[in-house]
Design an enzyme around this catalytic site. Sequence first.
Site, PDB file in Angstrom:
ATOM      1  N   HIS A   1      51.302  50.295  28.960  1.00  0.00           N
ATOM      2  CA  HIS A   1      50.263  49.661  29.660  1.00  0.00           C
ATOM      3  C   HIS A   1      50.459  50.367  31.222  1.00  0.00           C
ATOM      4  CE1 HIS A   1      49.619  45.657  32.274  1.00  0.00           C
ATOM      5  NE2 HIS A   1      48.250  46.114  31.577  1.00  0.00           N
TER       6      HIS A   1
ATOM      7  N   HIS B   1      44.246  49.401  39.081  1.00  0.00           N
ATOM      8  CA  HIS B   1      44.089  48.178  38.750  1.00  0.00           C
ATOM      9  C   HIS B   1      43.361  47.044  39.593  1.00  0.00           C
ATOM     10  CE1 HIS B   1      45.517  44.265  37.725  1.00  0.00           C
ATOM     11  NE2 HIS B   1      45.320  44.527  36.521  1.00  0.00           N
TER      12      HIS B   1
END
Length: 305
Positions: A56, A98
């Site tokens: 991730h 992100h």
Amino acid sequence: MSARVAAATTAALLGAGALALPSATAHAADQTSAPTSTRASAQTSASHDRPLVVAHRGASAYAPENTFAAIDKAADMGFRWVENDVQRTKDGELVIMHDDTLKRTTNVEQLFPDRAPWKVADFTAAEIARLDAGSWFAPKYAGQRVPTLKQYMNRVSRNHQSLVFEFKKPELYPGIEKQGLAVLRKTGWLDRHHVKSKLVIQSFSADSVKTVHKLRPDIKTGFLGTPAVADLPAYAKFSDQINSTHTSISREYVAAIHSLKGPHRKRLEIFTWTVNDAAAAQRVAGFGVNGIITNTPDVVRKAIS
């Protein structure tokens, strides 16, 4: 991806409007040279993981997320699948980030103290290229940069890795799907080999996933969220995966996903996230999930071995 579940907000499955082409933006080449190793381990050792283990934002428990260091760390640990997040700068460059603000993972407050709230969309690519994206994580990562999408794709290629590619908050960036696909094409990621076995494109936005499927119906897509079982057939028309947070799923929910076929007439899949401990990994593996997205890929791999 964020830690929230986007289910109720995605009921409207309307197509996107006109999509803009990327603007030309001068930006630096790869900020650091690729390691001399071909990292063949990333290509082979994790290739038979079931469920598939996806690092991730790279191996983000061990290196600053969404940087070269994070995906290199995943490769060094033997993981061929990584996940990233894509947003757009003020002058139209796609970058790997992100949050929609630069505050958490860079030194933007120090370099640009008068530019709060430091949104990605309020900074040019050249300004973002100046930021330190590693020191917040650990001093040894000082000098890591925010990669452009082009730089990132080239690095993933050099590492012989595969990618779960996320359009982050596409509602902020009209046309980002067409622009992102253009970068993928230019970096060699839309040929038959990559599309068939090395790429998934996902989003929390059903409209964004639907747009990608419309533009390139051959690409494997994933919707991030946990739709009601009764709604799954609608998502299966344009999404090959339903990628839900691990706290929101059950054995029965996974079975409901697997009972359907996606747009490519193959069984619908589920990649669950963000699983960072052995107990949770064993639990979701027992449900029969197809993939586990994790900050600690080594922990997950060991737990499900």
